[in-house]
Design a protein around this motif. Structure first.
Motif: not given
Length: 106
Positions: A30-35
Motif C-alpha cells: 500500500f506504499a504506492g509502488h508498482v510491483f
C-alpha cells in the motif's frame, strides 16, 4: 517500481499478489509502488499498485516473444519508469545504449 525476481504463479489475483509483496518481498503493497510479476512461460506480466483509494491490477501478454527478466531467483530489482516502459514493450531494458552523447557545452 519493483520487479519481483523469479517466477510467480499467474493464477494469483490482487489479494494473492499483495500478500506475496508483504510476506515474500517484505515490502508494503500500500506504499504506492508498482510491483511487476512474471509467469513461468515469460509471455505474461502482472503489475500491482495501490492508487491511494484502491488496489489496481494490470496484466499484459505478449503475442510473440518473452519479457526480458532478471537472472536473480528471489528478491526485487528496482526499475526506472523508462525501464518499465521498455519492459512492457518487450524491449531489452537491461542493455540499453544511448545513441548520442554531448561532446561540448559550447
Amino acid at each position: 517500481m519493483w520487479l519481483a525476481a523469479g517466477v510467480t504463479d499467474m493464477r494469483r489475483g490482487m489479494q494473492g499478489l499483495a500478500a506475496m509483496v508483504q510476506t515474500t518481498l517484505a515490502e508494503d503493497p500500500f506504499a504506492g509502488h508498482v510491483f511487476v510479476f512474471r509467469g513461468r512461460r515469460g509471455d505474461l506480466v502482472k503489475l500491482l499498485w495501490w492508487s491511494g483509494d484502491g488496489m489496481c491490477l494490470l496484466a499484459k501478454r505478449l503475442e510473440r516473444g518473452r519479457f526480458v527478466w532478471t537472472q536473480a531467483s528471489s528478491g526485487t530489482v528496482c526499475l526506472t519508469s523508462a525501464q518499465l516502459a521498455m519492459l512492457l514493450e518487450g524491449i531489452n531494458w537491461k542493455h540499453v545504449e544511448r545513441t548520442w552523447q554531448p561532446q561540448a557545452a559550447v
